[in-house]
Structure formats: C-alpha cells, structure tokens
Design a protein around this motif. Structure first.
Motif, mmCIF file in Angstrom:
data_model
loop_
_atom_site.group_PDB
_atom_site.id
_atom_site.type_symbol
_atom_site.label_atom_id
_atom_site.label_comp_id
_atom_site.label_asym_id
_atom_site.label_seq_id
_atom_site.Cartn_x
_atom_site.Cartn_y
_atom_site.Cartn_z
ATOM 1 N N ILE A 220 44.421 32.939 51.348
ATOM 2 C CA ILE A 220 43.615 32.824 50.141
ATOM 3 C C ILE A 220 44.202 33.815 49.125
ATOM 4 N N VAL A 221 44.327 33.375 47.880
ATOM 5 C CA VAL A 221 44.802 34.271 46.823
ATOM 6 C C VAL A 221 43.714 34.398 45.770
ATOM 7 N N VAL A 222 43.306 35.634 45.489
ATOM 8 C CA VAL A 222 42.228 35.908 44.540
ATOM 9 C C VAL A 222 42.828 36.571 43.314
ATOM 10 N N MET A 223 42.652 35.918 42.155
ATOM 11 C CA MET A 223 43.188 36.430 40.894
ATOM 12 C C MET A 223 42.019 36.806 39.993
ATOM 13 N N THR A 224 41.781 38.085 39.874
ATOM 14 C CA THR A 224 40.615 38.596 39.154
ATOM 15 C C THR A 224 40.923 38.782 37.675
ATOM 16 N N ASN A 225 39.878 39.083 36.911
ATOM 17 C CA ASN A 225 40.038 39.548 35.536
ATOM 18 C C ASN A 225 39.995 41.071 35.568
ATOM 19 N N GLY A 226 41.114 41.703 35.238
ATOM 20 C CA GLY A 226 41.238 43.153 35.344
ATOM 21 C C GLY A 226 40.725 43.928 34.160
ATOM 22 N N ASN A 227 40.133 43.238 33.188
ATOM 23 C CA ASN A 227 39.552 43.898 32.020
ATOM 24 C C ASN A 227 38.059 44.061 32.275
ATOM 25 N N ALA A 228 37.657 45.269 32.621
ATOM 26 C CA ALA A 228 36.295 45.487 33.125
ATOM 27 C C ALA A 228 35.212 45.247 32.081
ATOM 28 N N SER A 229 35.589 45.110 30.807
ATOM 29 C CA SER A 229 34.598 44.814 29.771
ATOM 30 C C SER A 229 34.389 43.317 29.593
ATOM 31 N N GLN A 230 35.222 42.494 30.220
ATOM 32 C CA GLN A 230 35.169 41.041 30.020
ATOM 33 C C GLN A 230 34.438 40.327 31.150
#
Length: 397
Positions: A220-230
C-alpha cells in the motif's frame, strides 16, 4: 420548398461538423510527433506571431543565479515559421527514454500546446507531457499488467483539528485476497500536495510495473498532504478554487511531523496492514525528505525503511519546535534500533547537495549505516521518479 430543405440540411451538417470539432478538439496539427528514431517534432499554428519558442526538460539546462543560490532551468530554443503560419522545431538528436514536459512561448507569453491534451500540474504551473518509451521509462507507462487502485480518502486529524485528504494506492488483488500488506508513506515537496506523487511521480504506474515484474513486493502506498494548514489540494477542499502557492504556513515548523501518527493510525484502522515497524516505510522528496527524516527519528519504532530524496535537512534557524531538538541524540536512538534501510539520494547539481553531503558526514562520523545513490542533474521530477523506482524494490525484503 425542396431547395430550402436541402439548404437547411447542409447548414445543419456544417454546424454539426464544427460543433464536433469544437467538442472533440479535432485539428489538423500533430504535436508532438515522435519518430521511430525518437527524434520529436513540435508544431504550433500561430500565423500572427513574431517569435515562437519552446522550453522543456529535454533541452540543455540553463543556470540562473538567485538570492537563494544557483538553480538549473530548462533551456529555450526558437521554432521556425513555415507554410500557413505553422511553426516547427525538431530535436536535433533522438531523445532518451523519459517522461518529458514542455511549453511554448509565443511573443513572450508562455502557453500550452493546443494539439496535446496531456497536461500535468506542478504547483501552479501546467505543462504538456509526452513519453519516450524504453528502458526505465517503460515503468512510467500503463502496460498490460494487473493494476492497483488509486483512491482519494478523507481522514480526521485530531492533532491538526481538521478533516484532511490523502491519496492511497492499493496493489492489484487487494480488494479480494484478504491479505495484509506493508505500507509505504510517500511524501511530496514544497508547494506540492496529495496529488503530486500520483501525477508527476507516476507512482501507480511504477508500482504496478515493478510488482508485476516481481521486482517489488505488493504494498500500500499512502501519499499525504504535507501542508499542515491545508485540508486538501487546491480546488479539492472547502476553500474552493484557491490558487496553488509555494508560500504556505505550517510546512516545515513541526506541525506535520507531530500530526503524522494520526495518518498511521487511520491507515492501520481502515486498511489491512502489517501493523508494526517491519511493515512500514517512509520517504519523501525535498520538503518531504525533510519530513521523512524528522518523522522517522521522532518515532524510531514506527518505520523500518527510510528514504531521503533530494532532502532538505535542517529547519530554518528561526523555527523552534521540539520535533527538531536534539538531532544527534534522536539519530543515535533511531540507529541503535537498527532500521533495515536508510537510503539517501540526490543529484550532482542539486542546490541541496551540500546539505546532504554534510548530513552524510554526520552519519559517517557516528558509524551509522546508510545507502547512498547519486544521479546527474538537479532538483527535478526526473530524478525523483528514478529514486522511487530504485527505492521501492528494496522495501519489505
């Protein structure tokens, strides 16, 4: 009356023809045209233009100096005007296998190729793309192999106090086989979001092909949003169609690292995962490499495989966060727990090369084992696709 009926029918046929051309974008030009020897012809109809140029990553790089250092940018060449105001440029040499991007510049205005519908967004820039097949570039293509599933998933982050979106790749067979899978957390760079790796990085194609070839374990590959305000990528959140920006708050000041266990808990709860260190990997490019470095040392029992792709290393001097305190002490703890793989990759002309060199010296001085992979060129997606295709086969062995 008969004559009127015939005329009306003819007019309707013309209208229908033009409507279909408008609907389907049918046009006489082919661009780019890839020849059998891998030279490429680009065309643009612009009869009133004075000067037409093309810029793309298949052209020799140019170096530019900025207050933040020296960078490489794609070169620019002129097209030649021919018959009927059609401008053309043919690459003088065959192009090597790769995914390439390009744009036209018409009288100083940058524009996309109207004959090529294939576009990729990188932060706030749209560029046309094409693939020259062969060698490693075949990993970037959709081939006749079993395909995984790509989902956009919303999860709750109690630490950040918001609902957030991530992109998740599950390998072929996941929906029906009942097995548990290891998880690879793959992080983007500054200005990117949860769409970056799946579109620019060709993650699904690379994993599909590597797994089908037996070169990588199904994962499984998890691609997060690394901008903690978004909450999510621009246009995909409650903020609506906000313009993409590189200048976002809460990117490299500790918030994302502190909240990362929320992601792992959600994935372990909602997917059939191997819920221990041996079944988890983390890697990222640039800012994502920075995040991977600091998350993995902050939670040394969470990840057994760590990848730093052209990584930023140290936080801004003005940033104060417990995440970045005692770097050497946290590294000592992390390496004492013997991660199976600590992998560092960077291009020879990357503006972060010196920072990575200094970090490797720190690891060397302390006898910490790592694997180093160096490529040509700099801070570009070409390199990050290479790193992904090299790193993924090393995981979960």
């Amino acid at each position: 009356m008969k004559r009127f009926t015939i005329l009306a029918a003819a007019l309707l046929m013309c209208v229908a023809t033009f409507a279909q051309e408008a609907l389907w974008g049918i046009g006489p030009l082919v661009s780019p045209e890839i020849y059998d020897n891998n030279t490429v012809l680009f065309r643009l109809r612009a009869p009133k233009a004075v000067k037409v140029q093309i810029t793309g990553d298949f052209l020799p790089k140019q170096k530019v100096k900025t207050p933040n250092g020296e960078y490489e940018i794609p070169g620019i060449v002129d097209l030649t005007e021919g018959k009927d105001g059609v401008w053309e440029y043919t690459t003088p040499e065959p192009l090597k296998p790769e995914l390439y991007s390009y744009s036209f510049i018409v009288d100083g205005l940058r524009m996309n190729d109207p004959a090529n519908i294939y576009l990729i967004r990188d932060v706030a820039t749209l560029t046309n793309v094409f693939i020259i097949g062969g060698d490693r570039a075949d990993l970037y293509k959709v081939n006749q192999v079993p395909h995984g599933t790509v989902s956009r998933i919303w999860y709750n982050s109690p630490t950040l106090g918001m609902e957030r979106r991530m992109t998740v790749y599950t390998p072929a067979g996941y929906e029906t086989d009942g097995k548990r899978y290891p998880v690879f957390y793959l992080l983007h760079g500054m200005g990117g979001d949860e769409e970056a790796w799946i579109s620019l990085g060709r993650t699904a194609q690379i994993l599909d092909n590597l797994i089908a070839q037996g070169k990588a374990k199904p994962m499984i590959v998890v691609m997060t949003n690394g901008n903690a305000s978004q909450e999510a990528a621009p246009g995909e959140s409650s903020l609506g169609m906000m313009p993409p920006s590189m200048q976002l708050p809460k990117t490299m000041e500790g918030s994302f690292e502190q909240a990362f266990p929320d992601v792992v808990k959600f994935i372990d709860k909602n997917y059939r995962t191997i819920k221990n260190k041996s079944g988890r990997a983390i890697a990222g490019l640039s800012m994502g490499g920075f995040h991977a470095l600091h998350i993995s040392k902050q939670y040394p029992d969470m990840f057994n495989y760590i990848g730093l792709f052209s990584a930023a290393i140290l936080p801004n001097k003005n940033v104060v966060s417990p995440i970045y305190e005692d770097l050497e002490g946290k590294l000592r703890t992390q390496f004492a727990k013997k991660p199976s793989l600590y992998w560092i990759a960077i291009g020879k002309t990357d503006f972060l090369y010196k920072a990575n060199e200094d970090f490797r010296k720190l690891l060397d001085e302390n006898g910490y084992k790592y694997t180093y992979y160096e490529t040509d060129e700099g801070h570009i997606w070409k390199n990050w696709r290479i790193y992904l295709s090299e790193f993924a086969p090393l995981l979960f062995k």
